[in-house]
Design an enzyme around this catalytic site. Structure first.
Site, PDB file in Angstrom:
ATOM      1  N   SER A  22       0.851  -1.191   0.000  1.00 35.95           N
ATOM      2  CA  SER A  22       0.000   0.000   0.000  1.00 35.95           C
ATOM      3  C   SER A  22       0.891   1.247   0.000  1.00 35.95           C
ATOM      4  O   SER A  22       1.825   1.339  -0.780  1.00 35.95           O
ATOM      5  CB  SER A  22      -0.955  -0.038   1.204  1.00 35.95           C
ATOM      6  OG  SER A  22      -1.974   0.931   1.087  1.00 35.95           O
TER       7      SER A  22
ATOM      8  N   GLU B 151      -0.605  -2.757  -8.390  1.00 41.19           N
ATOM      9  CA  GLU B 151      -1.940  -3.011  -7.849  1.00 41.19           C
ATOM     10  C   GLU B 151      -2.650  -1.682  -7.674  1.00 41.19           C
ATOM     11  O   GLU B 151      -2.026  -0.643  -7.463  1.00 41.19           O
ATOM     12  CB  GLU B 151      -1.861  -3.797  -6.543  1.00 41.19           C
ATOM     13  CG  GLU B 151      -1.137  -3.094  -5.414  1.00 41.19           C
ATOM     14  CD  GLU B 151      -2.068  -2.636  -4.304  1.00 41.19           C
ATOM     15  OE1 GLU B 151      -3.311  -2.775  -4.465  1.00 41.19           O
ATOM     16  OE2 GLU B 151      -1.566  -2.133  -3.291  1.00 41.19           O
TER      17      GLU B 151
ATOM     18  N   HIS C  51      -4.442  -5.269  -2.291  1.00 40.23           N
ATOM     19  CA  HIS C  51      -5.432  -5.111  -1.233  1.00 40.23           C
ATOM     20  C   HIS C  51      -6.516  -6.184  -1.211  1.00 40.23           C
ATOM     21  O   HIS C  51      -7.491  -6.053  -0.472  1.00 40.23           O
ATOM     22  CB  HIS C  51      -6.085  -3.727  -1.345  1.00 40.23           C
ATOM     23  CG  HIS C  51      -5.180  -2.602  -0.939  1.00 40.23           C
ATOM     24  ND1 HIS C  51      -4.158  -2.154  -1.745  1.00 40.23           N
ATOM     25  CD2 HIS C  51      -5.128  -1.840   0.192  1.00 40.23           C
ATOM     26  CE1 HIS C  51      -3.533  -1.160  -1.144  1.00 40.23           C
ATOM     27  NE2 HIS C  51      -4.097  -0.957   0.040  1.00 40.23           N
TER      28      HIS C  51
END
Length: 338
Positions: free
Chosen positions: A110, A241, A308
Site C-alpha cells: 500500500s 496493484e 489489497h
C-alpha cells in the site's frame, strides 16, 4: 549491482509508522502482531509513531522521518516492518537520509510501497513488497502470506519460487477474523491478456499505482538511472496493484509512467487483483490492459496475488525474476537474488 540485505538470528525488527499509525482503539491489532513476532523468536523495537494517528498521518513528516532514519542507521536492526500503509508517506521522502542508511530489509505494501520503490531506485538496496505487520496477528498465516519469512531469509546468490494462492479474500470483514485473519473464499486464477501462456524475465519493480505514480518526475522515481547504475540495463518486470482508482484514473497514471520512460526496456507487466477498477461508461479494466499490451507490445498478466485483496506474494524490488503464467494453474514466480 543490487544489494540484498541478510538476516541473522536472532532477528531484530524495527516497527515504525512512516505513513499511518494506529488510533487507540486499534492498538490491540499491532500488539497482537508484535506478540506473534516475539513468539517466533524475533526481537522487536517499536517506535512512538506507531501508537498515534492525527490528520491522516502518524506524526508530522520530520518526526516520522527522524524515527525511520534512526532505525535505518541502527546496525542492530535487521528488518523494518511498518504496521500498515496509509495516505501520506510521500511527505517524508525529502527528509530520509538515503546516504547514511545501513542495508536492511524493509517490507510492506500500500502506501509503504512509495518508500520501498524510492529506496531501491536511489540506493540499489532490495526491498520487499509483501504483507503488512498487522496482518500477521492471527494464530497462523495462510501459505502464501507466510512465505515472507522464507523470502527475507533467502541469501544473495540463492533463489526462491512462489506459486499462486489457492483462494483469495473478496472483501474485508473487519468485524470478525479467522484464525489467519483473512477470509479466503474465492478461487485464485492468474490470467493473461492473450489467454495463452506467458513467460517473462527481468528485474522486479512495482507497488501501489495510486501512490507510486507520484514519484514520476521526482528524484525518487528515476527508473532510467536505476537501470543504468544498478542492473546494467536489464529489462524490468513491473508489478502493480490498484487500491482506489477507477479505470480512467488508472489509465492516466499508466500513460504518465509511459511518458516518463518507466516502461522503456520492460519485459512484461503484472497487475494484482483489485476491488477498485470501476468502469467509466463502457470503458472497463480489460480495455486498459489490452490497450496497454498492444501499445507497448508487452505481455500482461492480471489478477495475480498482489495488493489489497489478500493474500499476496512477496515481490523483491530489484531481484531477477522469471514469471510463468498459464491457464492451467501452472503459474509461478522464481526470484533469484543476483
Amino acid at each position: 549491482m543490487i544489494i540484498y540485505p541478510s538476516l541473522h538470528k536472532p532477528v531484530k525488527v524495527g516497527v515504525t509508522a512512516p505513513s499511518a499509525g494506529l488510533h487507540f482503539d486499534e492498538h490491540s491489532l499491532l500488539e497482537r502482531a508484535i506478540y506473534r513476532l516475539k513468539s517466533n523468536g524475533y526481537l522487536v523495537e517499536v517506535g512512538n509513531t506507531c501508537w498515534t494517528q492525527y490528520k491522516a498521518k502518524s506524526a508530522p513528516a520530520k518526526i516520522r522521518a527522524s524515527e525511520l532514519n534512526a532505525m535505518l542507521a541502527d546496525e542492530t536492526i535487521q528488518l523494518i516492518f511498518p504496521p500498515w500503509g496509509g495516505e501520506l508517506l510521500i511527505e517524508i521522502l525529502e527528509y530520509v537520509d538515503f546516504e547514511k542508511l545501513k542495508p536492511k530489509w524493509m517490507i510492506g505494501y500500500s502506501d509503504t510501497s512509495v518508500l520501498l520503490l524510492a529506496l531501491t531506485l536511489k540506493t540499489g538496496i532490495a526491498t520487499a513488497h509483501g504483507t503488512n505487520l498487522v496482518d500477521l496477528r492471527g494464530e497462523f498465516s495462510d501459505p502464501t502470506t507466510a512465505v515472507w519469512e522464507k523470502v527475507l531469509h533467502t541469501k544473495a546468490g540463492e533463489e526462491i519460487v512462489q506459486y499462486p494462492s489457492e483462494k483469495y479474500q473478496a472483501e474485508w470483514q473487519h468485524q470478525y477474523e479467522t484464525d489467519c485473519v483473512f477470509h479466503l473464499t474465492e478461487q485464485t486464477k492468474w490470467k493473461t491478456i492473450s489467454n495463452t501462456p506467458m513467460y517473462i524475465r527481468g528485474r522486479l519493480l512495482g507497488g501501489c499505482v495510486d501512490v507510486i505514480r507520484h514519484l514520476v518526475g521526482t528524484p525518487y522515481g528515476d527508473v532510467r538511472q536505476f537501470q543504468k547504475q544498478y542492473i546494467q540495463s536489464e529489462p524490468i518486470i513491473w508489478y502493480f496493484e490498484n487500491c482506489q482508482m477507477n479505470v480512467t484514473d488508472l489509465q492516466r497514471s499508466l500513460v504518465q509512467m509511459k511518458l516518463a520512460g518507466w516502461f522503456d526496456h520492460c519485459s512484461g507487466i503484472l497487475f494484482g487483483r483489485s476491488a477498485a477498477n470501476e468502469p467509466v461508461g463502457d470503458y472497463h479494466i480489460l480495455d486498459v490492459y489490452m490497450e496497454l499490451a498492444e501499445e507497448l507490445n508487452l505481455p500482461i498478466a492480471y489478477d495475480i496475488d498482489c495488493g489489497h485483496m489478500p493474500p499476496q506474494l512477496t515481490f523483491v524490488n530489484g531481484a531477477y525474476a522469471e514469471v510463468r503464467v498459464s491457464n492451467n494453474n501452472g503459474s509461478m514466480v522464481l526470484q533469484k537474488f543476483i
